[in-house]
Design a protein around this motif. Structure first.
Motif, mmCIF file in Angstrom:
data_model
loop_
_atom_site.group_PDB
_atom_site.id
_atom_site.type_symbol
_atom_site.label_atom_id
_atom_site.label_comp_id
_atom_site.label_asym_id
_atom_site.label_seq_id
_atom_site.Cartn_x
_atom_site.Cartn_y
_atom_site.Cartn_z
ATOM 1 N N UNK A 8 37.295 -2.573 29.904
ATOM 2 C CA UNK A 8 37.493 -1.333 30.652
ATOM 3 C C UNK A 8 36.861 -1.400 32.032
ATOM 4 N N UNK A 9 35.652 -1.991 32.114
ATOM 5 C CA UNK A 9 34.982 -2.142 33.411
ATOM 6 C C UNK A 9 35.803 -3.034 34.351
ATOM 7 N N UNK A 10 36.272 -4.171 33.839
ATOM 8 C CA UNK A 10 37.049 -5.098 34.673
ATOM 9 C C UNK A 10 38.388 -4.478 35.089
ATOM 10 N N UNK A 11 38.988 -3.692 34.197
ATOM 11 C CA UNK A 11 40.226 -2.998 34.565
ATOM 12 C C UNK A 11 39.965 -2.029 35.712
ATOM 13 N N UNK A 12 38.827 -1.320 35.657
ATOM 14 C CA UNK A 12 38.465 -0.420 36.746
ATOM 15 C C UNK A 12 38.295 -1.148 38.061
ATOM 16 N N UNK A 13 37.714 -2.355 38.017
ATOM 17 C CA UNK A 13 37.555 -3.149 39.247
ATOM 18 C C UNK A 13 38.907 -3.505 39.844
ATOM 19 N N UNK A 14 39.874 -3.803 38.988
ATOM 20 C CA UNK A 14 41.218 -4.118 39.481
ATOM 21 C C UNK A 14 41.912 -2.863 40.007
ATOM 22 N N UNK A 15 41.808 -1.774 39.280
ATOM 23 C CA UNK A 15 42.510 -0.542 39.660
ATOM 24 C C UNK A 15 41.944 0.073 40.935
ATOM 25 N N UNK A 247 44.997 -5.805 35.348
ATOM 26 C CA UNK A 247 44.298 -4.564 35.028
ATOM 27 C C UNK A 247 44.857 -3.871 33.804
ATOM 28 N N UNK A 248 46.186 -3.762 33.707
ATOM 29 C CA UNK A 248 46.781 -3.087 32.548
ATOM 30 C C UNK A 248 46.565 -3.866 31.258
ATOM 31 N N UNK A 250 43.943 -5.765 30.578
ATOM 32 C CA UNK A 250 42.555 -5.499 30.197
ATOM 33 C C UNK A 250 42.407 -4.102 29.587
ATOM 34 N N UNK A 251 43.131 -3.121 30.184
ATOM 35 C CA UNK A 251 43.024 -1.759 29.667
ATOM 36 C C UNK A 251 43.637 -1.635 28.277
ATOM 37 N N UNK A 252 44.736 -2.338 28.013
ATOM 38 C CA UNK A 252 45.334 -2.294 26.682
ATOM 39 C C UNK A 252 44.373 -2.860 25.630
ATOM 40 N N UNK A 253 43.625 -3.922 25.995
ATOM 41 C CA UNK A 253 42.613 -4.465 25.080
ATOM 42 C C UNK A 253 41.534 -3.419 24.825
ATOM 43 N N UNK A 254 41.063 -2.777 25.904
ATOM 44 C CA UNK A 254 40.028 -1.762 25.760
ATOM 45 C C UNK A 254 40.518 -0.588 24.909
#
Length: 315
Positions: A8-15, A247-248, A250-254
């Motif tokens: 979730x943190x890494x997805x936020x960095x991408x988004x 990003x998406x 990573x978010x799906x994993x989270x």
């Protein structure tokens, strides 16, 4: 759970990058920015899944197709159009921090989901997050008044940012619930299908927009407006790869590894990274209220993570 938090943190960095591109491409409309980004996303997703594309499409049923269409519209195209217009009219900081209300809206909307933490246990972390958001909004309005910005344009930008907030709040909940109920696609496969659906819809929107505004897009006025199409496609391709594909995924994993209420808190990392990128782009340090907001937002998220970590496994 901690793997989900990290994703979730890494997805936020991408988004967080999505708030900067409208600033880099001011000559292009929000419709053009959304169409360009998601056509690039769809092309990349199709290329990545090409060897398995036939089998992947063959596994889709009607409910899957319905979810892909509604998620592509709410979570991608309409959301990004509203976000880009908000950035253009109100600026990066107010837009990113209005969308920073996502942890509160998603937590409240998802409070009855399985595994959700009772709101009584999240009240104090949410109050800390709310205080941080109040600080940044106070700074935005004080700074806007001092700079003499047009109130009508700023208000429209704020309304667009709230529209984007509503779109993504609904998408985040619906996507998380759908992924928890349907495990027949991996996170990578669902992200690729999501990208292809977004690309197809963006292509339809772009074709319609081109047919309606053909003269404005290709005429002398467009050539004289500083519209750099090479930069447009480079920026949108990089954004599609980083924010959408990576990003998406990573978010799906989270989404599969953390409760809905915690997922709502993790979305806040998008806001923090957007602020960081904005300060770097503007080559300045945060003002006092901005710094206070960042500290409060980080503290609220970490507090919420700890509350979830202390929950027994069956909760």
């Amino acid at each position: 759970m901690w793997t989900g938090v990290l994703c979730g943190l890494l997805a936020g960095a991408m988004w967080g990058m999505v708030f900067i591109v409208p600033e880099l491409l001011p000559a292009f409309s929000p419709v053009e920015l959304a169409v360009g980004r998601y056509i690039a996303y769809g092309a990349i997703a199709t290329g990545l899944m090409l060897p398995r594309l036939r089998g992947l499409l063959g596994r889709l049923d009607r409910s899957d197709c319905g979810a892909l269409v509604r998620h592509a519209l709410a979570g991608n195209i309409v959301y990004y159009m509203l976000l880009a217009l908000g950035v253009k009219l109100a600026g990066v900081a107010p837009t990113s921090l209005i969308i920073g209300l996502l942890p509160i809206t998603v937590t409240l909307l998802g409070r009855k989901d399985h595994g959700a933490i009772p709101l009584s246990q999240l009240a104090l972390p949410l109050l800390v997050v709310g205080a941080g958001i109040a600080c940044i909004n106070l700074d935005v309005f004080l700074h806007a008044r001092a700079s003499g910005a047009a109130p009508g344009a700023t208000l429209l930008g704020v309304l667009c940012a709230f529209g984007a907030l509503l779109c993504w709040s609904w998408y985040a909940l619906d996507n998380t619930r759908f992924l928890k109920r349907n495990a027949h696609f991996s996170s990578a496969e669902w992200s690729a299908l999501y990208g292809m659906a977004s690309g197809l819809i963006a292509l339809l929107v772009g074709t319609l927009a081109f047919a309606v505004w053909h003269g404005e897009v290709t005429g002398a006025a467009a050539a004289a407006s500083g519209r750099n199409w090479t930069m447009f496609w480079i920026a949108n391709t990089l954004l599609a790869l980083g924010a959408s594909v990576i990003g998406n995924h990573l978010w799906n994993i989270a989404s599969r590894r953390v409760p809905v209420t915690l997922a709502g808190q993790l979305i806040l990392f998008e806001t923090l990274f957007a602020l960081l990128y904005g300060f770097i782009y503007q080559q300045r340090l945060p003002r006092m209220l901005e710094a206070a907001a960042i500290v409060l937002l980080v503290a609220g998220v970490l507090w919420s993570v700890r509350v979830h970590a202390l929950q027994p496994p069956h909760a």
